[in-house]
Design a protein around this motif. Structure first.
Motif, PDB file in Angstrom:
ATOM      1  N   PRO A 275       0.817  -1.228   0.000  1.00  0.00           N
ATOM      2  CA  PRO A 275       0.000   0.000   0.000  1.00  0.00           C
ATOM      3  C   PRO A 275       0.846   1.272   0.000  1.00  0.00           C
ATOM      4  O   PRO A 275       0.498   2.257  -0.662  1.00  0.00           O
ATOM      5  CB  PRO A 275      -0.823  -0.135   1.286  1.00  0.00           C
ATOM      6  CG  PRO A 275      -0.929  -1.604   1.517  1.00  0.00           C
ATOM      7  CD  PRO A 275       0.400  -2.141   1.084  1.00  0.00           C
ATOM      8  N   ARG A 276       1.968   1.268   0.738  1.00  0.00           N
ATOM      9  CA  ARG A 276       2.832   2.453   0.748  1.00  0.00           C
ATOM     10  C   ARG A 276       3.497   2.652  -0.611  1.00  0.00           C
ATOM     11  O   ARG A 276       3.650   3.786  -1.086  1.00  0.00           O
ATOM     12  CB  ARG A 276       3.901   2.321   1.837  1.00  0.00           C
ATOM     13  CG  ARG A 276       3.358   2.346   3.258  1.00  0.00           C
ATOM     14  CD  ARG A 276       2.653   3.680   3.559  1.00  0.00           C
ATOM     15  NE  ARG A 276       3.542   4.819   3.363  1.00  0.00           N
ATOM     16  CZ  ARG A 276       4.377   5.297   4.294  1.00  0.00           C
ATOM     17  NH1 ARG A 276       4.440   4.705   5.490  1.00  0.00           N
ATOM     18  NH2 ARG A 276       5.118   6.349   4.050  1.00  0.00           N
ATOM     19  N   LEU A 277       3.896   1.560  -1.240  1.00  0.00           N
ATOM     20  CA  LEU A 277       4.467   1.667  -2.580  1.00  0.00           C
ATOM     21  C   LEU A 277       3.450   2.247  -3.557  1.00  0.00           C
ATOM     22  O   LEU A 277       3.777   3.092  -4.398  1.00  0.00           O
ATOM     23  CB  LEU A 277       4.945   0.299  -3.071  1.00  0.00           C
ATOM     24  CG  LEU A 277       6.197  -0.288  -2.412  1.00  0.00           C
ATOM     25  CD1 LEU A 277       6.458  -1.688  -2.932  1.00  0.00           C
ATOM     26  CD2 LEU A 277       7.412   0.598  -2.644  1.00  0.00           C
TER      27      LEU A 277
ATOM     28  N   TRP B 171       3.857   5.074  -6.153  1.00  0.00           N
ATOM     29  CA  TRP B 171       3.865   4.533  -7.515  1.00  0.00           C
ATOM     30  C   TRP B 171       2.586   3.717  -7.707  1.00  0.00           C
ATOM     31  O   TRP B 171       2.552   2.513  -7.410  1.00  0.00           O
ATOM     32  CB  TRP B 171       5.093   3.636  -7.724  1.00  0.00           C
ATOM     33  CG  TRP B 171       6.395   4.362  -7.586  1.00  0.00           C
ATOM     34  CD1 TRP B 171       7.004   5.155  -8.505  1.00  0.00           C
ATOM     35  CD2 TRP B 171       7.263   4.339  -6.439  1.00  0.00           C
ATOM     36  NE1 TRP B 171       8.185   5.637  -8.029  1.00  0.00           N
ATOM     37  CE2 TRP B 171       8.389   5.155  -6.752  1.00  0.00           C
ATOM     38  CE3 TRP B 171       7.226   3.728  -5.185  1.00  0.00           C
ATOM     39  CZ2 TRP B 171       9.429   5.372  -5.865  1.00  0.00           C
ATOM     40  CZ3 TRP B 171       8.246   3.934  -4.301  1.00  0.00           C
ATOM     41  CH2 TRP B 171       9.343   4.746  -4.645  1.00  0.00           C
ATOM     42  N   PRO B 172       1.510   4.330  -8.181  1.00  0.00           N
ATOM     43  CA  PRO B 172       0.214   3.632  -8.298  1.00  0.00           C
ATOM     44  C   PRO B 172       0.285   2.356  -9.125  1.00  0.00           C
ATOM     45  O   PRO B 172      -0.530   1.443  -8.922  1.00  0.00           O
ATOM     46  CB  PRO B 172      -0.679   4.680  -8.973  1.00  0.00           C
ATOM     47  CG  PRO B 172      -0.065   5.995  -8.601  1.00  0.00           C
ATOM     48  CD  PRO B 172       1.401   5.746  -8.569  1.00  0.00           C
ATOM     49  N   GLN B 173       1.232   2.253 -10.045  1.00  0.00           N
ATOM     50  CA  GLN B 173       1.342   1.065 -10.890  1.00  0.00           C
ATOM     51  C   GLN B 173       2.372   0.066 -10.345  1.00  0.00           C
ATOM     52  O   GLN B 173       2.868  -0.781 -11.092  1.00  0.00           O
ATOM     53  CB  GLN B 173       1.737   1.484 -12.309  1.00  0.00           C
ATOM     54  CG  GLN B 173       0.738   2.390 -12.992  1.00  0.00           C
ATOM     55  CD  GLN B 173      -0.620   1.727 -13.119  1.00  0.00           C
ATOM     56  OE1 GLN B 173      -0.729   0.590 -13.575  1.00  0.00           O
ATOM     57  NE2 GLN B 173      -1.668   2.421 -12.684  1.00  0.00           N
ATOM     58  N   ALA B 174       2.677   0.157  -9.058  1.00  0.00           N
ATOM     59  CA  ALA B 174       3.729  -0.699  -8.500  1.00  0.00           C
ATOM     60  C   ALA B 174       3.412  -2.175  -8.679  1.00  0.00           C
ATOM     61  O   ALA B 174       4.275  -2.975  -9.085  1.00  0.00           O
ATOM     62  CB  ALA B 174       3.935  -0.387  -7.018  1.00  0.00           C
TER      63      ALA B 174
END
Length: 422
Positions: free
Chosen positions: A193-195, A199-202
């Motif tokens: 969730p933090r990533l 970066w929404p596309q993580a």
């Protein structure tokens, strides 16, 4: 909100692994809604590990959904036994064993691993120092007598949640999924969730990286096998040290991992190849060096590396009479037998090694000691066969004295030491 399913990659009926949770419940509903998949054969299997007081409710949730959709369900209740690798790994091993028993030849076991699971797997393996393992989960791979197919690896969990809401599906949440004690849950609840905030596309990027790494690993696999063929002995469980040392250190590491995988042993830990370099490859030929991991072990003896499962030795005081008419089960789980059965002229003695044993091999005038003919780690669980007068006749089926070989030939039989057959 429907999501696209990829084409089924092989012929054969489908067996869905159904846990009772969201992911497999959605996949069950989606597969059952395809007439062509029903026509080729579609059934489900649930494994009850018995590790939670409410585990029976998960089996009933699967059963209720399958009844509603007209899908056959098999439920297996298993006993999970920890073997030093943790409860989660032991449960996974028990589950996979149940799947193997259920899967018919040529059938595809279908699991509901999705894109978020793939992202978690990439991160876990990265943190564990994996190499080719960063390819993570493959969409299709051989499994038991059939195949394992993961059709949802490109589908995010949010799409499954939307589908479940749209179709008012019923599923149960595993309470253990909320615990941060497991590494995967910690990544799911805190790291990913933090990533995604930054970066929404993580999740998509990690899954794409896994796909690209899988392609690269597949390209290297052919070269792995060509080089492995040059260093592997006539016995697949051995490698030639002189041939292996002609490779560069990075290739030696790749070949060791490919060799271990081909023997169906547990994967080598991340730092194993460096330890093997210093503890085995650089040791003296007579040092009896070994490297052990996860119930497996690698030995160096003379100019060969040997790999296999760790095995218990025979009790030092083990000794029993044997007539030859029936197979003889040994305390190690091995078995001695004559094929076909025959009666010895007088019962022989089967016993553990005490040290200093010698026997006269066919066509030789001198006696051979076990110490010089048998690798050190084999000697402890090697069943010895002796005449009542003390003459050593055989060491398993590895070494057979000339006089005993003559008796076997005259009676049209042969001695067999079946490892793990008892």
């Amino acid at each position: 909100m429907a999501f696209a399913l990829p084409p089924v990659p092989r012929d054969g009926p489908l067996l869905l692994a159904c846990s009772g949770g969201l992911d497999s419940t959605v996949l069950l509903h989606r597969l059952a809604g395809e007439p062509a998949l029903r026509a080729r054969g579609l059934r489900a299997v649930h494994v009850d590990h018995g590790l939670h007081p409410q585990s029976a409710a998960w089996a009933e949730a699967c059963a209720g959904n399958c009844r509603q959709l007209g899908i056959e369900l098999q439920v297996h209740r298993v006993t999970v036994i920890e073997s030093g690798q943790g409860l989660e790994a032991a449960a996974r091993a028990a589950r996979h064993a149940a799947f193997e028993r259920t899967l018919a030849p040529g059938e595809l076991l279908v699991t509901a691993h999705h894109r978020d699971d793939q992202a978690e797997t990439v991160l876990l393996r990265l943190l564990r120092g994996a190499g080719d393992g960063l390819a993570a989960m493959r969409p299709l791979r051989p499994f038991a007598d059939g195949w394992l197919w993961r059709p949802l690896l490109d589908v995010p969990r949010e799409a499954l949640q939307a589908y479940a809401r749209e179709h008012a599906l019923h599923w149960l949440e595993d309470p253990s999924n909320e615990s941060d004690r497991h590494d995967r849950n910690f990544l799911r609840h805190h790291v990913l969730p933090r990533l995604a905030e930054r970066w929404p596309q993580a999740g998509l990027s990690l899954a794409r990286s896994a796909h690209l790494l899988a392609q690269q690993a597949d390209l290297l696999a052919g070269e792995d096998q060509r080089r492995l063929a040059r260093v592997q002995g006539l016995d697949p469980a051995t490698l030639s040290l002189p041939a292996l040392m002609q490779e560069t250190p990075p290739w030696r590491a790749r070949l060791l991992r490919a060799w271990v995988a081909g023997l169906e042993l547990p994967p080598l830990p991340g730092d194993a190849c460096a330890s093997i370099e210093t503890e085995l490859l650089a040791s003296r030929p007579d040092a009896e060096a070994r490297f052990a991991w996860a119930g497996a072990v690698m030995h160096r003896w003379r100019d060969l590396l040997h790999a296999g499962r760790e095995r218990a030795p025979l009790p030092e005081d083990f000794t029993v009479p044997w007539s030859g008419l029936e197979p003889l089960d040994l305390p190690t789980g091995d078995q001695l037998r004559l094929e076909p059965a025959a009666a010895f002229d007088t019962p022989l003695r089967v016993h553990a090694r005490q040290g200093g044993e010698r026997l006269q091999l066919p066509g030789r005038e001198h006696h051979t000691t076990l110490k010089h003919a048998v690798p050190p780690w084999e000697r402890g669980h090697l069943p010895l066969l002796s005449h009542p007068d003390g003459t050593l006749l055989a060491a398993g089926d590895l070494l057979v004295a000339g006089s005993f070989q003559d008796w076997l030939t005259a009676h049209g039989t042969r001695l067999r030491w079946n490892v793990g057959a008892g």
